[in-house]
Design a protein around this motif. Structure first.
Motif, short mmCIF file in Angstrom:
data_model
loop_
_atom_site.label_atom_id
_atom_site.label_comp_id
_atom_site.label_asym_id
_atom_site.label_seq_id
_atom_site.Cartn_x
_atom_site.Cartn_y
_atom_site.Cartn_z
N LEU A 67 -18.70 -104.52 44.94
CA LEU A 67 -17.33 -104.20 45.33
C LEU A 67 -17.30 -103.45 46.67
O LEU A 67 -18.24 -102.73 47.01
N PRO A 68 -16.19 -103.59 47.41
CA PRO A 68 -16.07 -102.93 48.73
C PRO A 68 -15.62 -101.47 48.59
O PRO A 68 -14.48 -101.12 48.91
N TRP A 69 -16.50 -100.61 48.14
CA TRP A 69 -16.15 -99.22 47.92
C TRP A 69 -15.82 -98.54 49.25
O TRP A 69 -16.59 -98.65 50.20
N PRO A 70 -14.72 -97.80 49.34
CA PRO A 70 -14.40 -97.11 50.59
C PRO A 70 -15.40 -95.99 50.92
O PRO A 70 -15.66 -95.72 52.08
N GLN A 71 -15.96 -95.37 49.89
CA GLN A 71 -16.99 -94.34 50.08
C GLN A 71 -18.09 -94.57 49.05
O GLN A 71 -18.13 -93.91 48.00
N PRO A 72 -18.99 -95.51 49.32
CA PRO A 72 -20.03 -95.84 48.33
C PRO A 72 -20.89 -94.64 47.92
O PRO A 72 -21.42 -94.62 46.81
N GLU A 73 -21.01 -93.66 48.78
CA GLU A 73 -21.82 -92.49 48.45
C GLU A 73 -21.21 -91.65 47.33
O GLU A 73 -21.90 -90.79 46.75
N THR A 74 -19.94 -91.88 46.99
CA THR A 74 -19.30 -91.12 45.92
C THR A 74 -19.32 -91.86 44.58
O THR A 74 -18.90 -91.31 43.57
N VAL A 75 -19.80 -93.10 44.56
CA VAL A 75 -19.78 -93.90 43.33
C VAL A 75 -20.86 -93.40 42.36
O VAL A 75 -22.03 -93.31 42.73
N GLN A 76 -20.43 -93.08 41.16
CA GLN A 76 -21.33 -92.70 40.09
C GLN A 76 -20.90 -93.47 38.85
O GLN A 76 -19.73 -93.51 38.51
N VAL A 77 -21.85 -94.10 38.19
CA VAL A 77 -21.57 -94.84 36.97
C VAL A 77 -22.34 -94.15 35.85
O VAL A 77 -23.56 -94.00 35.93
N LEU A 78 -21.62 -93.71 34.84
CA LEU A 78 -22.21 -93.05 33.68
C LEU A 78 -22.18 -94.02 32.51
O LEU A 78 -21.12 -94.59 32.21
N ILE A 79 -23.32 -94.23 31.87
CA ILE A 79 -23.40 -95.20 30.77
C ILE A 79 -24.02 -94.51 29.56
O ILE A 79 -25.10 -93.91 29.66
N HIS A 80 -23.32 -94.65 28.43
CA HIS A 80 -23.84 -94.13 27.15
C HIS A 80 -23.86 -95.26 26.14
O HIS A 80 -22.82 -95.70 25.66
N ASP A 81 -25.04 -95.76 25.85
CA ASP A 81 -25.23 -96.78 24.82
C ASP A 81 -25.30 -96.04 23.49
O ASP A 81 -25.72 -94.88 23.43
N GLU A 82 -24.90 -96.69 22.41
CA GLU A 82 -24.87 -96.00 21.11
C GLU A 82 -26.22 -95.47 20.68
O GLU A 82 -26.30 -94.55 19.88
N GLU A 83 -27.31 -96.00 21.21
CA GLU A 83 -28.64 -95.53 20.86
C GLU A 83 -29.10 -94.36 21.74
O GLU A 83 -30.11 -93.73 21.44
N ASP A 84 -28.40 -94.10 22.83
CA ASP A 84 -28.82 -93.06 23.77
C ASP A 84 -28.49 -91.66 23.27
O ASP A 84 -27.50 -91.45 22.57
N ASP A 85 -29.29 -90.69 23.70
CA ASP A 85 -29.02 -89.29 23.40
C ASP A 85 -27.98 -88.71 24.34
O ASP A 85 -27.31 -87.73 24.02
N CYS A 86 -27.87 -89.28 25.55
CA CYS A 86 -26.94 -88.75 26.54
C CYS A 86 -26.55 -89.87 27.51
O CYS A 86 -27.11 -90.96 27.46
N PHE A 87 -25.59 -89.61 28.36
CA PHE A 87 -25.20 -90.58 29.38
C PHE A 87 -26.31 -90.70 30.42
O PHE A 87 -26.93 -89.71 30.80
N GLY A 88 -26.53 -91.93 30.90
CA GLY A 88 -27.41 -92.18 32.03
C GLY A 88 -26.55 -92.21 33.29
O GLY A 88 -25.34 -92.46 33.23
N LEU A 89 -27.15 -92.00 34.43
CA LEU A 89 -26.42 -91.94 35.70
C LEU A 89 -26.97 -93.00 36.65
O LEU A 89 -28.17 -93.07 36.89
N TRP A 90 -26.06 -93.82 37.21
CA TRP A 90 -26.39 -94.81 38.22
C TRP A 90 -25.61 -94.47 39.47
O TRP A 90 -24.43 -94.11 39.41
N MET A 91 -26.26 -94.59 40.64
CA MET A 91 -25.60 -94.37 41.92
C MET A 91 -26.01 -95.47 42.89
O MET A 91 -27.05 -96.11 42.71
#
Length: 150
Positions: A67-91
Motif C-alpha cells: 500500500l502507498p503509506w504516506p509515512q511508512p516509517e510509522t506503520v506497525q502491524v500487531l498480530i495475536h494468533d490464538e496460540e500466541d502468548d502476546c502480540f507480535g510486531l511487524w514494521m
C-alpha cells in the motif's frame, strides 16, 4: 485450519490508505475488513480486524506492505494468533513488513507441509520468561525454515 487471530494496524495519516480495507473485497487474497479504532477521540490512526482461520488471512502482510503509506516509517502491524502468548510486531523495513524480535519471546514452528490445502504455519510466539515452554519440534534451520504465513 481454524485459528482465530487479531490484527491491529497503526499508521499515521493513513485514513485514505486504510479506507478500502474497511469494506469487503472478493479480489483480495485475504478475506476480512478492518474497523477504525477511535476510542475517546475524534481522530485515530489505528484499525483492527479479526480472522477466524489461517486461510482467510493468507496474503495480508504482502497486501499491507504494497500500500502507498504516506509515512511508512510509522506503520506497525500487531498480530495475536490464538496460540500466541502476546502480540507480535511487524514494521516496514526496506519496503517489506518484517517481524521485529521482541525481548523474551521466541517464535517456533511445527513441522509439516504447506501447500494449496494447508497454508503455511504462522508458528507460535511464546514468552520465554513465564516458565517452561513445550516447544514444537522444529525443522533444521529453526524459524528461518518457514515462509511467512501472512
Amino acid at each position: 485450519m481454524s485459528r482465530i487471530a487479531e490484527v491491529i494496524v497503526l499508521a499515521q495519516y493513513a485514513d485514505e490508505v486504510m479506507e478500502p480495507l474497511t469494506r469487503p473485497d472478493d479480489t483480495r487474497t485475504w478475506q476480512g475488513v478492518f474497523h477504525e479504532l477511535r476510542a475517546g477521540g475524534n481522530w485515530g490512526f489505528g484499525w483492527g480486524a479479526e480472522f477466524t482461520s489461517m486461510r482467510t488471512r493468507s496474503g495480508l502482510l504482502k497486501h499491507l506492505e504494497s500500500l502507498p503509506w504516506p509515512q511508512p516509517e510509522t506503520v506497525q502491524v500487531l498480530i495475536h494468533d490464538e496460540e500466541d502468548d502476546c502480540f507480535g510486531l511487524w514494521m516496514i523495513h526496506d519496503g517489506g513488513l518484517v517481524e521485529i524480535p521482541l525481548p523474551r519471546t521466541r517464535r517456533a514452528y511445527w513441522q509439516g507441509p504447506h501447500n494449496e490445502k494447508y497454508p503455511p504455519d504462522p508458528g507460535i510466539l511464546n514468552r520465554t520468561d513465564c516458565g517452561p515452554v513445550d516447544w514444537p519440534e522444529e525443522t533444521e534451520g529453526g524459524d528461518q525454515s518457514r515462509p511467512p504465513a501472512w
